[in-house]
Design a protein around this motif. Structure first.
Motif: not given
Length: 97
Positions: A65-66, A68
Motif C-alpha cells: 500500500s502507499d 507501506e
C-alpha cells in the motif's frame, strides 16, 4: 567491512533526488539496496535483522500500500544513518589500534 554498503546511500539518494512517484523511486532504490545485501557478512551484526526485514518487505513492494511504501522508504533512510554510524565507529576503533 563496508564496501557494498555504499549501495544503501545510493538507494537513499534515488529516493530523495527525483520527482518520480514513490512507487517508481522505491523500485529503483530497492534494486540498489539489493546489491548491498549480496554479501551479508559485510553488514554490522546488529543491523542484520533490520536488513533482512527490509529486504523481505522490498521484495513484496509490488503489492505494498502507499503507507507501506512510505514506511519502507523511511526504514531505508533510517538504515542508512545506522550504517553511517557503524562506519564511523569502525573507523574510530581502527584509529585506536
Amino acid at each position: 567491512m563496508f564496501d557494498g554498503l555504499d549501495h544503501v546511500w545510493k538507494a537513499v539518494r534515488i529516493l530523495v533526488q527525483t520527482d518520480e512517484s514513490l512507487k517508481d523511486r522505491l523500485d529503483k532504490a530497492a534494486s540498489e539496496f539489493f546489491v548491498s545485501t549480496i554479501q551479508m557478512d559485510e553488514w554490522p551484526h546488529d543491523l542484520i535483522e533490520k536488513v533482512t526485514s527490509l529486504d523481505a518487505r522490498l521484495q513484496k513492494r509490488q503489492i505494498m500500500s502507499d503507507a507501506e511504501m512510505r514506511q519502507a522508504a523511511i526504514d531505508l533512510v533510517d538504515l542508512s544513518s545506522r550504517v553511517d554510524a557503524a562506519r564511523l565507529e569502525d573507523n574510530r576503533r581502527n584509529r585506536g589500534n
